[in-house]
Design a protein around this motif. Structure first.
Motif, PDB file in Angstrom:
ATOM      1  N   PRO A  45       9.087  78.463  43.877  1.00  0.00           N
ATOM      2  CA  PRO A  45       7.951  78.026  43.067  1.00  0.00           C
ATOM      3  C   PRO A  45       6.636  78.601  43.589  1.00  0.00           C
ATOM      4  O   PRO A  45       6.418  78.680  44.802  1.00  0.00           O
ATOM      5  CB  PRO A  45       7.975  76.502  43.209  1.00  0.00           C
ATOM      6  N   GLY A  46       5.780  79.032  42.671  1.00  0.00           N
ATOM      7  CA  GLY A  46       4.491  79.589  43.064  1.00  0.00           C
ATOM      8  C   GLY A  46       4.501  81.092  43.255  1.00  0.00           C
ATOM      9  O   GLY A  46       3.448  81.694  43.499  1.00  0.00           O
ATOM     10  N   MET A  47       5.676  81.723  43.137  1.00  0.00           N
ATOM     11  CA  MET A  47       5.712  83.170  43.320  1.00  0.00           C
ATOM     12  C   MET A  47       5.070  83.862  42.118  1.00  0.00           C
ATOM     13  O   MET A  47       5.031  83.325  41.011  1.00  0.00           O
ATOM     14  CB  MET A  47       7.150  83.656  43.512  1.00  0.00           C
ATOM     15  N   GLU A  48       4.553  85.045  42.355  1.00  0.00           N
ATOM     16  CA  GLU A  48       3.926  85.816  41.288  1.00  0.00           C
ATOM     17  C   GLU A  48       4.998  86.391  40.368  1.00  0.00           C
ATOM     18  O   GLU A  48       6.004  86.908  40.838  1.00  0.00           O
ATOM     19  CB  GLU A  48       3.077  86.944  41.881  1.00  0.00           C
ATOM     20  N   GLU A  49       4.760  86.294  39.071  1.00  0.00           N
ATOM     21  CA  GLU A  49       5.711  86.791  38.091  1.00  0.00           C
ATOM     22  C   GLU A  49       5.128  87.992  37.352  1.00  0.00           C
ATOM     23  O   GLU A  49       3.902  88.135  37.252  1.00  0.00           O
ATOM     24  CB  GLU A  49       6.054  85.692  37.078  1.00  0.00           C
ATOM     25  N   PRO A  50       5.989  88.883  36.816  1.00  0.00           N
ATOM     26  CA  PRO A  50       5.496  89.990  36.007  1.00  0.00           C
ATOM     27  C   PRO A  50       4.684  89.480  34.820  1.00  0.00           C
ATOM     28  O   PRO A  50       4.938  88.393  34.294  1.00  0.00           O
ATOM     29  CB  PRO A  50       6.781  90.683  35.536  1.00  0.00           C
ATOM     30  N   GLU A  51       3.706  90.280  34.414  1.00  0.00           N
ATOM     31  CA  GLU A  51       2.820  89.871  33.329  1.00  0.00           C
ATOM     32  C   GLU A  51       3.594  89.526  32.060  1.00  0.00           C
ATOM     33  O   GLU A  51       3.250  88.581  31.345  1.00  0.00           O
ATOM     34  CB  GLU A  51       1.811  90.993  33.053  1.00  0.00           C
ATOM     35  N   SER A  52       4.666  90.270  31.781  1.00  0.00           N
ATOM     36  CA  SER A  52       5.446  90.019  30.571  1.00  0.00           C
ATOM     37  C   SER A  52       6.080  88.636  30.595  1.00  0.00           C
ATOM     38  O   SER A  52       6.136  87.942  29.569  1.00  0.00           O
ATOM     39  CB  SER A  52       6.529  91.089  30.414  1.00  0.00           C
ATOM     40  N   LEU A  53       6.553  88.200  31.765  1.00  0.00           N
ATOM     41  CA  LEU A  53       7.160  86.874  31.865  1.00  0.00           C
ATOM     42  C   LEU A  53       6.095  85.790  31.804  1.00  0.00           C
ATOM     43  O   LEU A  53       6.297  84.740  31.178  1.00  0.00           O
ATOM     44  CB  LEU A  53       7.970  86.755  33.156  1.00  0.00           C
ATOM     45  N   ARG A  54       4.957  86.036  32.443  1.00  0.00           N
ATOM     46  CA  ARG A  54       3.869  85.060  32.372  1.00  0.00           C
ATOM     47  C   ARG A  54       3.431  84.841  30.929  1.00  0.00           C
ATOM     48  O   ARG A  54       3.174  83.710  30.507  1.00  0.00           O
ATOM     49  CB  ARG A  54       2.665  85.526  33.209  1.00  0.00           C
ATOM     50  N   ARG A  55       3.361  85.940  30.178  1.00  0.00           N
ATOM     51  CA  ARG A  55       2.965  85.842  28.779  1.00  0.00           C
ATOM     52  C   ARG A  55       3.984  85.016  27.996  1.00  0.00           C
ATOM     53  O   ARG A  55       3.624  84.200  27.148  1.00  0.00           O
ATOM     54  CB  ARG A  55       2.838  87.239  28.184  1.00  0.00           C
ATOM     55  N   MET A  56       5.249  85.224  28.289  1.00  0.00           N
ATOM     56  CA  MET A  56       6.292  84.462  27.611  1.00  0.00           C
ATOM     57  C   MET A  56       6.158  82.977  27.910  1.00  0.00           C
ATOM     58  O   MET A  56       6.177  82.130  27.004  1.00  0.00           O
ATOM     59  CB  MET A  56       7.671  84.954  28.042  1.00  0.00           C
ATOM     60  N   ILE A  57       6.007  82.638  29.185  1.00  0.00           N
ATOM     61  CA  ILE A  57       5.923  81.231  29.586  1.00  0.00           C
ATOM     62  C   ILE A  57       4.689  80.576  28.982  1.00  0.00           C
ATOM     63  O   ILE A  57       4.740  79.440  28.496  1.00  0.00           O
ATOM     64  CB  ILE A  57       5.920  81.119  31.125  1.00  0.00           C
ATOM     65  N   ASP A  58       3.566  81.291  28.999  1.00  0.00           N
ATOM     66  CA  ASP A  58       2.335  80.729  28.447  1.00  0.00           C
ATOM     67  C   ASP A  58       2.440  80.493  26.946  1.00  0.00           C
ATOM     68  O   ASP A  58       1.822  79.572  26.393  1.00  0.00           O
ATOM     69  CB  ASP A  58       1.145  81.658  28.733  1.00  0.00           C
ATOM     70  N   THR A  59       3.217  81.339  26.275  1.00  0.00           N
ATOM     71  CA  THR A  59       3.327  81.242  24.814  1.00  0.00           C
ATOM     72  C   THR A  59       4.118  80.015  24.382  1.00  0.00           C
ATOM     73  O   THR A  59       3.811  79.396  23.367  1.00  0.00           O
ATOM     74  CB  THR A  59       4.007  82.514  24.251  1.00  0.00           C
ATOM     75  N   PHE A  60       5.104  79.643  25.181  1.00  0.00           N
ATOM     76  CA  PHE A  60       5.989  78.554  24.775  1.00  0.00           C
ATOM     77  C   PHE A  60       5.594  77.269  25.481  1.00  0.00           C
ATOM     78  O   PHE A  60       6.208  76.858  26.465  1.00  0.00           O
ATOM     79  CB  PHE A  60       7.442  78.935  25.038  1.00  0.00           C
ATOM     80  N   SER A  61       4.548  76.683  24.963  1.00  0.00           N
ATOM     81  CA  SER A  61       3.955  75.504  25.594  1.00  0.00           C
ATOM     82  C   SER A  61       4.894  74.298  25.582  1.00  0.00           C
ATOM     83  O   SER A  61       4.768  73.390  26.403  1.00  0.00           O
ATOM     84  CB  SER A  61       2.646  75.135  24.887  1.00  0.00           C
ATOM     85  N   LYS A  62       5.848  74.265  24.651  1.00  0.00           N
ATOM     86  CA  LYS A  62       6.752  73.124  24.557  1.00  0.00           C
ATOM     87  C   LYS A  62       7.869  73.181  25.591  1.00  0.00           C
ATOM     88  O   LYS A  62       8.584  72.192  25.780  1.00  0.00           O
ATOM     89  CB  LYS A  62       7.351  73.052  23.149  1.00  0.00           C
TER      90      LYS A  62
END
Length: 465
Positions: A45-62
């Motif tokens: 937990p807390g590790m840096e993720e690739p921008e593409s994965l961060r974008r995915m996680i941020d998009t799916f707020s539910k």
């Protein structure tokens, strides 16, 4: 019902698998349903993720995110000096970089780890699943995580590693365990009827547990009326001065690009008045060297243009700007590029191998991918017959509307619900899966190696100031 979905592979690729998971999640988020969704990631937990994965996680707020990590955390001495490791004294940073980080990395090597840790990932996942009450676990890209003791769904996009191991050396070792344990799944998902038959025959899985759920083109793939926008993208990639035939997909032996190049050469010999370039879009993968050797041997360097990886948002303009889309692949689990081309209104000629006829139907001109002359004839017919091109454009647009990510998401959700029903039935009959000593999947080694390198890189960057 609480659904867990492994999204680890979205760290590693932005190609078909990433698109599949992204669009299914997007579809699930848009549907009205009472179910809870948690995305599983192997790592600290807390590790840096690739921008593409961060974008995915941020998009799916539910959706929630659950990290699973079965090793000692990497925590530097420098991190004890305030909120930023950069605030630590220089000598502390040096201890981290020259002693702590190399020692920690060495401890993660499989050969140096104690047998005590052999099944920690499996136990940790079960502990997380129990505390989170995961009812259905979806494995969309092999067994990074072990088989759950409740309901399991696995997506098998294709059986290329098993059927064509010489086209992707080493990949069968990656996926062998996933294939071998497919019979433990409550439901298996495939993208095509052809892959369903491959799975049933090759892995000896009962067809009644296999659900065919086709993919769809992203909504960005459509006819573009703004020609200035199209021309701007073409100029960006060095195109626009000559008409062109386009191929989109990885540049590798299985995709049969060598025969496409040979057919293009034959086309130029038979119809010298055609000025078309052949444009190849995609990254180099297994056994790509022979493709470029053919280009050199046929003296086509000035006529065949390889663009390599192209940003996702540029692809619709490249397809819209092409006079013809050619797809000669020898085997596909589905075949998304032809569908994307049809969605743009680009005439399609396509191999009639494996699942591709299911995707293209009568909306494209099909050819025998093993016959260079057949491919050349398909190109010649389409490029020299404007009425045929118009017909293929109209048929392609119409057929592309048969596929949608909303349909895919609804069918996937139905598969989760069916898997849960099957588990409940087994539970009533006393046939539930209770493995007191679950084993860590072998593909885990790759996932673990990626996380270790990412954590080391992140830690070095944090102390390099």
């Amino acid at each position: 019902m609480h659904i867990g979905i492994d999204v680890h592979m979205c760290r590693l690729t932005q190609t078909g698998l990433y698109s599949y998971i992204w669009n299914v999640l997007q579809g699930l988020q848009n549907l009205e349903h009472p179910h809870r969704i948690t995305l599983f990631l192997y790592g600290q937990p807390g590790m840096e993720e690739p921008e593409s994965l961060r974008r995915m996680i941020d998009t799916f707020s539910k959706a929630e995110v659950q990290y699973v990590w079965d090793d000692l955390p990497l925590k530097s001495f420098s991190s004890r000096y305030g909120s930023s490791a950069s605030q630590a004294p220089r000598w502390v940073k040096q201890v981290d970089r020259k002693v702590l980080f190399p020692m920690w990395k060495k401890m993660q090597m499989p050969d140096s780890r104690l047998t005590l840790y052999a099944s920690r990932l499996a136990r940790r996942l079960y502990q997380a699943s129990t505390s989170l009450e995961i009812d259905v676990f979806h494995h969309p890209a092999g067994l990074v995580f072990p088989v759950s003791d409740k309901a399991n769904v696995m997506t098998l996009s294709d059986l290329i590693p098993r059927l064509f191991p010489y086209y992707c050396p080493g990949s069968d070792e990656w996926f062998k365990e996933s294939f071998d344990k497919a019979d433990q799944m409550d439901i298996i998902l495939t993208y095509s009827e052809h892959t369903k038959q491959d799975v049933a025959k090759t892995l000896e899985i009962d067809e009644e547990r296999i659900r065919v759920i086709p993919l769809a083109a992203h909504h960005q793939y459509r006819p573009l009326d703004n020609q200035e926008q199209v021309q701007a993208v073409l100029m960006k990639h060095g195109l626009g001065e000559r008409p062109y035939i386009i191929y989109v997909g990885s540049v590798e032996a299985r995709k049969n690009v060598s025969r496409l190049v040979e057919a293009y050469h034959l086309l130029r010999q038979e119809e010298p008045s055609l000025e078309h370039q052949l444009v190849l879009v995609g990254t180099k993968l297994w056994l790509h060297e022979s493709i470029f050797e053919v280009i050199r041997n046929l003296d086509l360097e000035s006529h065949v243009k390889w663009l390599g990886y192209v940003p996702f948002e540029d692809l619709p303009a490249l397809l819209n700007g092409a006079e013809l889309f050619a797809f000669p692949s020898l085997y596909e689990g589905f075949g998304l590029p032809p569908l994307e081309a049809m969605s743009c209104g680009t005439p399609v000629i396509c191999s009639r191998a494996s699942s591709l006829p299911e995707v293209v139907g009568d909306a494209g001109l099909m050819f025998d991918p093993y016959r260079v002359k057949d491919i050349a004839e398909a190109m010649h017919r389409t490029l020299t017959d404007s009425q045929l091109r118009l017909s293929l454009r109209e048929k392609g647009l119409k057929r592309s509307h048969m596929f949608s990510w909303d349909k895919t998401a609804r069918a996937t959700l139905a598969a989760y619900e069916e898997a849960w029903t099957r588990f409940q039935s087994r539970e009533r009959q006393g046939q539930t899966r209770r493995d007191s000593k679950p084993e860590r999947p072998k593909i885990y080694k790759h996932a673990h190696g990626w996380v270790v390198e990412q954590l080391i890189r992140q830690s070095y960057n944090g102390t390099d100031k």
